[in-house]
Design an enzyme around this catalytic site. Structure first.
Site, PDB file in Angstrom:
ATOM      1  N   LYS A   1      17.880  88.671 113.339  1.00 30.51           N
ATOM      2  CA  LYS A   1      17.898  89.243 114.717  1.00 30.51           C
ATOM      3  C   LYS A   1      19.209  89.745 114.700  1.00 30.51           C
ATOM      4  CE  LYS A   1      16.425  87.363 119.088  1.00 30.51           C
ATOM      5  NZ  LYS A   1      16.391  86.287 120.017  1.00 30.51           N
TER       6      LYS A   1
HETATM    7  O1  G3P Z   1      15.523  85.085 123.206  1.00 31.41           O
HETATM    8  C1  G3P Z   1      15.971  86.095 123.990  1.00 31.41           C
HETATM    9  C2  G3P Z   1      15.677  85.945 125.224  1.00 31.41           C
HETATM   10  O2  G3P Z   1      14.319  85.292 125.359  1.00 31.41           O
HETATM   11  C3  G3P Z   1      16.553  85.112 126.564  1.00 31.41           C
HETATM   12  O3  G3P Z   1      16.030  84.778 127.497  1.00 31.41           O
HETATM   13  O4  G3P Z   1      15.986  83.315 129.535  1.00 31.41           O
HETATM   14  O5  G3P Z   1      17.976  83.643 128.351  1.00 31.41           O
HETATM   15  O6  G3P Z   1      17.157  85.715 129.611  1.00 31.41           O
HETATM   16  P1  G3P Z   1      16.802  84.206 128.800  1.00 31.41           P
END
Ligand code: G3P
Length: 229
Positions: free
Chosen positions: A83
């Site tokens: 990533k």
């Molecule tokens: O993995 C990245 C993403 O899904 C993060 O989500 O909830 O931290 O905005 P969030």
């Protein structure tokens, strides 16, 4: 639509995998911090739990250092997907890695133009952050729609990995739009099974079944002559 679990919690991953609900896993430095585990160790464990891609994120800001980190990460297992952030340095890294056959997830995508760059750099996945987009007063679903349209216009092979999914409506709308993958916390994925009418139905069937006095599996009769040891 493929489902990835957005977590580094191995117990939750095991449970989802057992139910056949996940096709891969995504992690990020915040999720590794939350898990409180050694990054390389937990990533190796996750890679053994699922057959599909497991995203492991580099933390360096420049291309050369990203490549050095990616080298360590991709040695963990064949299903590691590197990533990288959606920066020019990240895109250079993406191009170099996918050119060598390594899967790359270009993350922190907040615009359709950024997604266009990820596709041009040969990304395996691009991760538009839907929830964070919504949090900041933009329409995250519009972003997914735009990326779908653009990728289809030009036949880009990069898969749209809808990330930062917060609830079932996000999942439903992403499926309607045609996102290739969605990644969500285990609680969101498990929550998709919940419906008040399912619960009520089970409650009614259980009560009616008890009233019949029947059993599908006949109770084992107790033989008093059989010794306990
Ligand atoms: O993995 C990245 C993403 O899904 C993060 O989500 O909830 O931290 O905005 P969030």
């Amino acid at each position: 639509m493929k489902f990835f679990a957005d977590t580094a919690d191995t117990d939750a991953i095991k449970e989802l995998a057992e139910a056949g609900l996940i096709d891969g896993v995504t992690t990020n430095p915040s999720l590794i911090h939350k898990a409180g585990r050694d990054f390389l160790e937990v990533t190796k464990e996750i890679c053994a739990l699922v057959d599909g891609p497991v995203s492991a994120e580099v933390v360096a800001a420049d291309h050369a250092e990203m490549l050095r980190e990616a080298e360590v990460l991709r040695r963990i297992a064949d299903n590691v997907c590197i990533k990288v952030p959606l920066t020019i340095e990240g895109l250079k890294t993406c191009r170099a890695l996918t050119g060598e056959g390594t899967m790359v997830n270009v993350t922190l995508c907040f615009s359709a133009n950024q997604a266009l760059l990820a596709a041009k750099a040969g990304a395996t996945f691009v991760s538009p952050f839907l929830g964070r987009h919504d949090d900041n007063g933009f329409d995250g679903l519009d972003l997914i729609r735009d990326i779908r349209l653009i990728y289809d216009n030009y036949g880009f092979a990069t898969e749209i990995l809808a990330a930062s999914i917060r609830h079932g409506i996000h999942v439903l709308e992403c499926a309607r739009i045609g996102a290739d993958v969605m990644t969500a916390p285990p609680a969101v994925i498990m929550g998709l099974a919940k419906h008040v009418l399912t619960d009520k139905g089970i409650e009614a069937f259980t009560a009616d079944w008890a009233a019949t006095g029947q059993a599908i599996i006949a109770p084992v009769a107790h033989d008093p002559s059989a010794g306990s040891g």
